[in-house]
Write a protein that holds these residues in place. Structure first.
Motif, PDB file in Angstrom:
ATOM      1  N   VAL A 139       2.550  -1.259  -9.207  1.00 31.80           N
ATOM      2  CA  VAL A 139       3.070  -0.295  -8.234  1.00 31.80           C
ATOM      3  C   VAL A 139       1.954   0.602  -7.690  1.00 31.80           C
ATOM      4  O   VAL A 139       2.220   1.651  -7.116  1.00 31.80           O
ATOM      5  CB  VAL A 139       4.234   0.534  -8.824  1.00 31.80           C
ATOM      6  CG1 VAL A 139       5.403  -0.370  -9.182  1.00 31.80           C
ATOM      7  CG2 VAL A 139       3.798   1.347 -10.029  1.00 31.80           C
ATOM      8  N   ASP A 141       0.300   0.389  -5.131  1.00 35.28           N
ATOM      9  CA  ASP A 141       0.328   0.558  -3.678  1.00 35.28           C
ATOM     10  C   ASP A 141       1.639   1.159  -3.168  1.00 35.28           C
ATOM     11  O   ASP A 141       1.885   1.209  -1.967  1.00 35.28           O
ATOM     12  CB  ASP A 141       0.080  -0.786  -2.991  1.00 35.28           C
ATOM     13  CG  ASP A 141       1.110  -1.843  -3.385  1.00 35.28           C
ATOM     14  OD1 ASP A 141       1.894  -1.624  -4.335  1.00 35.28           O
ATOM     15  OD2 ASP A 141       1.125  -2.910  -2.742  1.00 35.28           O
ATOM     16  N   VAL A 142       2.471   1.658  -4.085  1.00 35.27           N
ATOM     17  CA  VAL A 142       3.753   2.243  -3.691  1.00 35.27           C
ATOM     18  C   VAL A 142       3.525   3.662  -3.166  1.00 35.27           C
ATOM     19  O   VAL A 142       2.947   4.498  -3.862  1.00 35.27           O
ATOM     20  CB  VAL A 142       4.743   2.263  -4.881  1.00 35.27           C
ATOM     21  CG1 VAL A 142       5.963   3.117  -4.568  1.00 35.27           C
ATOM     22  CG2 VAL A 142       5.160   0.844  -5.249  1.00 35.27           C
ATOM     23  N   PRO A 143       3.980   3.946  -1.929  1.00 34.56           N
ATOM     24  CA  PRO A 143       3.857   5.307  -1.398  1.00 34.56           C
ATOM     25  C   PRO A 143       4.553   6.319  -2.311  1.00 34.56           C
ATOM     26  O   PRO A 143       5.646   6.065  -2.812  1.00 34.56           O
ATOM     27  CB  PRO A 143       4.556   5.227  -0.039  1.00 34.56           C
ATOM     28  CG  PRO A 143       4.469   3.778   0.339  1.00 34.56           C
ATOM     29  CD  PRO A 143       4.574   3.014  -0.965  1.00 34.56           C
ATOM     30  N   LYS A 158      10.299   9.254  -3.228  1.00 33.73           N
ATOM     31  CA  LYS A 158       9.545   8.285  -2.432  1.00 33.73           C
ATOM     32  C   LYS A 158       9.058   7.120  -3.305  1.00 33.73           C
ATOM     33  O   LYS A 158       9.231   5.951  -2.964  1.00 33.73           O
ATOM     34  CB  LYS A 158       8.366   8.994  -1.770  1.00 33.73           C
ATOM     35  CG  LYS A 158       7.649   8.205  -0.715  1.00 33.73           C
ATOM     36  CD  LYS A 158       6.600   9.116  -0.067  1.00 33.73           C
ATOM     37  CE  LYS A 158       5.897   8.449   1.074  1.00 33.73           C
ATOM     38  NZ  LYS A 158       4.867   9.329   1.644  1.00 33.73           N
ATOM     39  N   ALA A 159       8.464   7.461  -4.459  1.00 36.01           N
ATOM     40  CA  ALA A 159       7.954   6.424  -5.356  1.00 36.01           C
ATOM     41  C   ALA A 159       9.091   5.581  -5.927  1.00 36.01           C
ATOM     42  O   ALA A 159       8.976   4.354  -6.018  1.00 36.01           O
ATOM     43  CB  ALA A 159       7.139   7.057  -6.478  1.00 36.01           C
ATOM     44  N   ALA A 161      11.939   4.807  -4.620  1.00 34.80           N
ATOM     45  CA  ALA A 161      12.416   3.848  -3.619  1.00 34.80           C
ATOM     46  C   ALA A 161      11.490   2.635  -3.538  1.00 34.80           C
ATOM     47  O   ALA A 161      11.954   1.488  -3.497  1.00 34.80           O
ATOM     48  CB  ALA A 161      12.528   4.531  -2.249  1.00 34.80           C
ATOM     49  N   GLY A 162      10.192   2.873  -3.549  1.00 35.56           N
ATOM     50  CA  GLY A 162       9.239   1.766  -3.476  1.00 35.56           C
ATOM     51  C   GLY A 162       9.223   0.909  -4.729  1.00 35.56           C
ATOM     52  O   GLY A 162       9.112  -0.321  -4.661  1.00 35.56           O
ATOM     53  N   ILE A 163       9.346   1.550  -5.876  1.00 33.79           N
ATOM     54  CA  ILE A 163       9.358   0.809  -7.147  1.00 33.79           C
ATOM     55  C   ILE A 163      10.628  -0.024  -7.251  1.00 33.79           C
ATOM     56  O   ILE A 163      10.587  -1.201  -7.614  1.00 33.79           O
ATOM     57  CB  ILE A 163       9.199   1.775  -8.338  1.00 33.79           C
ATOM     58  CG1 ILE A 163       7.792   2.387  -8.314  1.00 33.79           C
ATOM     59  CG2 ILE A 163       9.463   1.057  -9.651  1.00 33.79           C
ATOM     60  CD1 ILE A 163       7.603   3.564  -9.259  1.00 33.79           C
ATOM     61  N   GLU A 165      12.414  -1.135  -4.803  1.00 39.05           N
ATOM     62  CA  GLU A 165      12.280  -2.225  -3.833  1.00 39.05           C
ATOM     63  C   GLU A 165      11.465  -3.388  -4.412  1.00 39.05           C
ATOM     64  O   GLU A 165      11.849  -4.547  -4.285  1.00 39.05           O
ATOM     65  CB  GLU A 165      11.621  -1.701  -2.557  1.00 39.05           C
ATOM     66  CG  GLU A 165      11.475  -2.751  -1.468  1.00 39.05           C
ATOM     67  CD  GLU A 165      10.807  -2.187  -0.221  1.00 39.05           C
ATOM     68  OE1 GLU A 165      10.115  -2.975   0.454  1.00 39.05           O
ATOM     69  OE2 GLU A 165      10.975  -0.994   0.082  1.00 39.05           O
ATOM     70  N   LYS A 166      10.366  -3.075  -5.064  1.00 45.55           N
ATOM     71  CA  LYS A 166       9.539  -4.122  -5.672  1.00 45.55           C
ATOM     72  C   LYS A 166      10.295  -4.849  -6.785  1.00 45.55           C
ATOM     73  O   LYS A 166      10.197  -6.066  -6.920  1.00 45.55           O
ATOM     74  CB  LYS A 166       8.240  -3.533  -6.230  1.00 45.55           C
ATOM     75  CG  LYS A 166       7.199  -3.270  -5.161  1.00 45.55           C
ATOM     76  CD  LYS A 166       5.878  -2.859  -5.804  1.00 45.55           C
ATOM     77  CE  LYS A 166       4.788  -2.879  -4.759  1.00 45.55           C
ATOM     78  NZ  LYS A 166       3.712  -3.777  -5.090  1.00 45.55           N
ATOM     79  N   LYS A 169      12.998  -7.102  -5.293  1.00 46.23           N
ATOM     80  CA  LYS A 169      12.346  -8.289  -4.723  1.00 46.23           C
ATOM     81  C   LYS A 169      11.989  -9.285  -5.832  1.00 46.23           C
ATOM     82  O   LYS A 169      12.272 -10.485  -5.720  1.00 46.23           O
ATOM     83  CB  LYS A 169      11.092  -7.884  -3.953  1.00 46.23           C
ATOM     84  CG  LYS A 169      10.371  -9.041  -3.274  1.00 46.23           C
ATOM     85  CD  LYS A 169       9.170  -8.524  -2.475  1.00 46.23           C
ATOM     86  CE  LYS A 169       8.513  -9.570  -1.633  1.00 46.23           C
ATOM     87  NZ  LYS A 169       7.856 -10.627  -2.329  1.00 46.23           N
TER      88      LYS A 169
END
Length: 180
Positions: A139, A141-143, A158-159, A161-163, A165-166, A169
Motif C-alpha cells: 500500500v 502508493d495509496v494516497p 483517504k488511506a 479507501a485506497g487500501i 480498494e486494493k 481488487k
C-alpha cells in the motif's frame, strides 16, 4: 518507532478493551524496521525496552510493524516472555486454519521491502511467501498512507479507501480465504 498513533492502530490505547503497556524504542525508525538494521545505540535502546516491558509484568511482547520480524530473534534472546514482533508470526496459524481453502492476502506497507524478507519469513515462520498460496499487496502508493514513511499522521479515511480498494481488487482476482 515513534509516530502519532490513531484509534485502531496497535499503538493506540483506545484500540483495546484491556490495559496495554507501551514502550517506544528511542531512535528506532520505520526505515530501520524495513531494512532490519539498527545502530548499536538503537539496539541497546531496543533491549532496554524489552527489559522494561518484562519488568512491567507483561505476558507477551509485540511489535507494531510487520517489518519488525527482523528483530524477532533479538527480542527473544532478551526475554522469557512470548514474542510476536510481527504479524507475520501468525502466518503458520492462518495457514493451518484455512488449509487448502484458498489463498492468503498479505497487506504490507511496502511490498518491495516485504518481498526482500522472504528468506527471513521462511526461516522464522516456516512460510514460503513466494508460493502461489500468497498474494502480496503493498500500500506504499495509496494516497493518504504516505505519511507513514515520514512519521506523519495518516489520513485514515483517504488511506482506508485506497487500501480497501486494493484488497477488494485482490479478492476479485484470487480466491482469498484470509487477510493478514
Amino acid at each position: 518507532y515513534d509516530y502519532p498513533p490513531q484509534v485502531g492502530d496497535i499503538d493506540h490505547p483506545g484500540s483495546f478493551a484491556f490495559p496495554v503497556v507501551y514502550r517506544a524504542v528511542p531512535g528506532l525508525t520505520f526505515e530501520m524496521c524495513q531494512l532490519g538494521k539498527m545502530t548499536p545505540e538503537v539496539e541497546q535502546n531496543f533491549i532496554t525496552a524489552i527489559k522494561f516491558l518484562e519488568s512491567e509484568g507483561v505476558v507477551a511482547i509485540t511489535g507494531d510493524c510487520g517489518f519488525m520480524l527482523h528483530f524477532q530473534d533479538l527480542a527473544s534472546r532478551h526475554t522469557s516472555k512470548p514474542v510476536f514482533m510481527s504479524s507475520c508470526c501468525m502466518l503458520p496459524a492462518v495457514n493451518a486454519s484455512i488449509c487448502h481453502q484458498g489463498k492468503i492476502l498479505i497487506v504490507t506497507a511496502n511490498s518491495k521491502e516485504f518481498e526482500a524478507m522472504h528468506d527471513l519469513i521462511l526461516e522464522m515462520c516456516s512460510t514460503d511467501t513466494f508460493r502461489d498460496k500468497y498474494v502480496i499487496v503493498g500500500v506504499q502508493d495509496v494516497p493518504g498512507f504516505e505519511p507513514i514513511f515520514t512519521r506523519g499522521m495518516i489520513d485514515i479515511p483517504k488511506a482506508e479507501a485506497g487500501i480497501v480498494e486494493k484488497c477488494v481488487k485482490a479478492c476479485s482476482e484470487h480466491k482469498i480465504s484470509a487477510i493478514l
